[in-house]
Design a protein around this motif. Structure first.
Motif, PDB file in Angstrom:
ATOM      1  N   SER A  99     -50.373  23.130 -10.934  1.00 16.53           N
ATOM      2  CA  SER A  99     -49.621  23.872  -9.924  1.00 16.53           C
ATOM      3  C   SER A  99     -50.497  24.894  -9.212  1.00 16.53           C
ATOM      4  N   TYR A 119     -44.759  20.047  -4.781  1.00 16.24           N
ATOM      5  CA  TYR A 119     -46.168  19.870  -4.410  1.00 16.24           C
ATOM      6  C   TYR A 119     -46.249  19.264  -3.012  1.00 16.24           C
ATOM      7  N   SER A 120     -45.468  18.204  -2.794  1.00 21.67           N
ATOM      8  CA  SER A 120     -45.497  17.487  -1.513  1.00 21.67           C
ATOM      9  C   SER A 120     -45.033  18.390  -0.369  1.00 21.67           C
ATOM     10  N   LEU A 121     -43.942  19.137  -0.598  1.00 20.28           N
ATOM     11  CA  LEU A 121     -43.424  20.026   0.439  1.00 20.28           C
ATOM     12  C   LEU A 121     -44.404  21.147   0.753  1.00 20.28           C
ATOM     13  N   SER A 122     -45.044  21.681  -0.277  1.00 23.26           N
ATOM     14  CA  SER A 122     -46.020  22.749  -0.071  1.00 23.26           C
ATOM     15  C   SER A 122     -47.184  22.270   0.788  1.00 23.26           C
ATOM     16  N   LEU A 123     -47.726  21.109   0.457  1.00 17.89           N
ATOM     17  CA  LEU A 123     -48.843  20.558   1.226  1.00 17.89           C
ATOM     18  C   LEU A 123     -48.398  20.170   2.633  1.00 17.89           C
ATOM     19  N   PHE A 124     -47.186  19.634   2.757  1.00 15.46           N
ATOM     20  CA  PHE A 124     -46.665  19.240   4.066  1.00 15.46           C
ATOM     21  C   PHE A 124     -46.564  20.438   5.001  1.00 15.46           C
ATOM     22  N   THR A 177     -44.280  27.499   3.909  1.00 16.72           N
ATOM     23  CA  THR A 177     -45.411  27.225   3.008  1.00 16.72           C
ATOM     24  C   THR A 177     -45.442  28.214   1.858  1.00 16.72           C
ATOM     25  N   VAL A 185     -43.383  17.395  -8.470  1.00 18.23           N
ATOM     26  CA  VAL A 185     -44.197  16.742  -7.439  1.00 18.23           C
ATOM     27  C   VAL A 185     -43.509  16.861  -6.069  1.00 18.23           C
ATOM     28  N   ILE A 186     -42.184  17.003  -6.074  1.00 16.80           N
ATOM     29  CA  ILE A 186     -41.441  17.208  -4.823  1.00 16.80           C
ATOM     30  C   ILE A 186     -41.903  18.495  -4.144  1.00 16.80           C
ATOM     31  N   VAL A 240     -52.755  23.074  -6.804  1.00 11.01           N
ATOM     32  CA  VAL A 240     -52.029  22.661  -5.591  1.00 11.01           C
ATOM     33  C   VAL A 240     -51.812  23.858  -4.666  1.00 11.01           C
ATOM     34  N   THR A 259     -53.222  24.275  -0.964  1.00 12.80           N
ATOM     35  CA  THR A 259     -52.306  24.576   0.142  1.00 12.80           C
ATOM     36  C   THR A 259     -52.796  25.783   0.940  1.00 12.80           C
TER      37      THR A 259
END
Length: 263
Positions: free
Chosen positions: A110, A21-26, A54, A18-19, A113, A117
């Motif tokens: 994944s 996932y969050s970085l990819s979306l951020f 990204t 999930v870390i 996500v 992204t």
């Protein structure tokens, strides 16, 4: 018991990835913001950096998803945790099934996500038109839609990663039947298993090609692929990979049932 096993496996995997996932979306959001600020050299540079980050995070999602699944498989069945795992009143095929279902769910998540992204970072009318120009001829030829063709490509990608994952499981099972250098043997056997599956896929396509001249041309010429062949190859890949995964699943269950050498 399967539900409980699946719950613990999913919690362990998602807690880690999930870390990413969050970085990819951020970074996807940052890319969207900065690349849409026109007339600023600095903002464009920041946007390009964000775009690179990204892409890096999307790749990291898949790599870490696979690595985490392999690590948990190894620790649960062959590491310190295995002493508890193998005392549970659960059949080995149920233990293995839990890992497979966890893999399917996490890999599917994944890919979702990553798709989200890509949409956030790079969606625009221009990019959609480029995608349409690439996929519309294929969709039109087969009376399908761009969405269906795109989903078919994504599904083939999913099956490919599932095959990589299960090859790794095979490698771990075989590697831990050795008396020493178990990790090294696991990597070796996993790589060899993957190569074997790819050879089997090619042989299967070649057998089909014996009855189809256009597919056979892919083996002996460098001609640009006929658009009429694209859908056939996609469906053929899905069928062959699905059969390969089923066969691999059955083989791994049989190998797993033969016994486990705990470290």
């Amino acid at each position: 018991m399967l539900k409980k096993l699946l719950k613990y496996d999913l919690e362990s995997i998602f807690k880690f990835i999930v870390i990413f996932y969050s970085l990819s979306l951020f970074f996807g959001v940052l890319t969207r913001i900065f690349l849409n600020i026109n007339g600023s050299f600095i903002m464009n540079i920041i946007g390009q950096i964000s775009s690179g980050a990204t892409i890096s995070m999307m790749v990291s999602i898949l790599i870490n998803n696979l690595m985490r699944l392999w690590v948990r498989f190894k620790n649960n069945f062959y590491g310190d945790e295995s002493y508890l795992t193998h005392t549970l009143p659960v059949e080995k095929k149920t233990l293995y099934l839990s890992k497979i279902l966890t893999a399917i769910i996490t890999l599917f998540t994944s890919i979702l996500v990553i798709t989200l992204t890509l949409f956030i970072a790079y969606y625009s009318k221009e990019n959609i038109e480029i995608l349409k120009k690439i996929l519309l001829p294929i969709a039109t030829t087969y009376g399908s839609t761009i969405i269906k063709i795109l989903l078919a490509f994504i599904f083939v990608l999913f099956l490919e990663f599932a095959n990589i994952l299960q090859s790794g499981y095979t490698g771990i099972i075989l590697g831990h039947k050795m008396n020493n250098s178990k990790v090294a043997f696991s990597v070796l056997f996993g790589f060899c298993t993957y190569i074997i599956t790819q050879i089997l896929v090619l042989i299967s396509i070649f057998i089909v090609a014996l009855f189809n001249k256009d597919i056979m041309n892919l083996f002996f010429t460098n001609q640009i692929i006929n658009i009429n062949m694209v859908k056939i190859i996609i469906y053929l890949s899905i069928i062959i990979y699905t059969i390969t995964l089923i066969i691999g699943y059955i083989i791994n269950i049989k190998l797993f049932k033969k016994g486990v050498n705990v470290d």
